[in-house]
Motif scaffolding. Sequence first.
Motif, PDB file in Angstrom:
ATOM      1  N   ILE A   1       0.829  -1.218   0.000  1.00 50.98           N
ATOM      2  CA  ILE A   1       0.000   0.000   0.000  1.00 50.98           C
ATOM      3  C   ILE A   1       0.859   1.262   0.000  1.00 50.98           C
ATOM      4  O   ILE A   1       1.824   1.376   0.763  1.00 50.98           O
TER       5      ILE A   1
ATOM      6  N   ASN B   1      -9.886   4.127   0.462  1.00 48.79           N
ATOM      7  CA  ASN B   1      -9.989   2.889  -0.331  1.00 48.79           C
ATOM      8  C   ASN B   1      -9.699   1.635   0.488  1.00 48.79           C
ATOM      9  O   ASN B   1      -9.724   0.528  -0.055  1.00 48.79           O
ATOM     10  N   TYR B   2      -9.391   1.819   1.755  1.00 47.63           N
ATOM     11  CA  TYR B   2      -8.954   0.673   2.571  1.00 47.63           C
ATOM     12  C   TYR B   2      -9.769   0.542   3.844  1.00 47.63           C
ATOM     13  O   TYR B   2     -10.521   1.440   4.213  1.00 47.63           O
TER      14      TYR B   2
ATOM     15  N   ASN C   1     -16.104   0.143   7.015  1.00 50.84           N
ATOM     16  CA  ASN C   1     -14.669  -0.055   6.799  1.00 50.84           C
ATOM     17  C   ASN C   1     -13.789   0.665   7.816  1.00 50.84           C
ATOM     18  O   ASN C   1     -12.565   0.645   7.724  1.00 50.84           O
TER      19      ASN C   1
ATOM     20  N   ASP D   1      -6.353  -2.853   6.816  1.00 52.11           N
ATOM     21  CA  ASP D   1      -5.238  -2.536   5.920  1.00 52.11           C
ATOM     22  C   ASP D   1      -4.353  -1.429   6.473  1.00 52.11           C
ATOM     23  O   ASP D   1      -3.148  -1.386   6.210  1.00 52.11           O
TER      24      ASP D   1
END
Length: 263
Positions: free
Chosen positions: A135, A145-146, A174, A194
């Motif tokens: 990443i 996005n994570y 998320n 992440d």
Amino acid sequence: MKTLSRIVIVLLLGALILSACGAKAPANKLEAIKSAGKMVVGTSADYAPFEYKDEQDNFVGFDMDLIREIGKRMGVEVEIQDMAFDSLVAAVEQGKVDVVIASMTETEERLEKVDFSTAYHYQKSSFLAATGSAITLAVPEEAANYKIGVQTGTTLDEWVTENLVDAGKMPAENVLRYERADQSILDLQAGRIDLVLTDAGPAKEYQTNGQAMVVLTEKLFDTGEAIALTKGEADLKAELDKIIQTLVDEGFVDQLAQQYGLE
Ligand code: ARG
């Protein structure tokens, strides 16, 4: 002569006891702390190098050394109480602790409930990924996005919630919130999330220890870390501010930062 001095001593003792009984209740928090000879300090000892426990279960770190030095200069002992970060402000409000030192950043929201001393440290914020992760982030917003982990009730939690979730950039599910900061790193290592967003100091520490990898460090807040105290306790605030300023002027704070690998 002997009897006379005995009588004098007895009279003096009597006067002392009387004045002690008649002593007024402390007028404010500073007086209460000083007359108790002890300051009760709340922290969340999950945040090396600011506050954590060593192998012998002692509270150690930059903030712990700083508050003990402040206590020394106030002439009182310091009693540390460990609790969840998101219960610290309420603990001050309810008088369970006298002050809080927990790498706590001054915010408008917190200022509605507690007062803050002058800031003793400033730091940026860092995104961490698992060591070896592919990443990369060019800007903080790309974190949307994570799956991101944050410690509950922190400024980092607030930043992700406001700037990414409420702004419609990422789904609320998320964002994973952790009561203890170290739990988020375990989940990062396990691949359940992440990224972790945390303060730059702890992030650097995790990287140095090989527990995670810093992918982006940015200034997300203008305010610094300060000691939280009961609202309206002007004397206590003045005392803390004065001592912090002295410790900054003496180079004590800088030296402590260096000792703990902080910028
Ligand atoms: N600086 C951030 C805040 O004020 C995080 C502090 C977390 N501190 C801790 N001891 N876990 O919200």
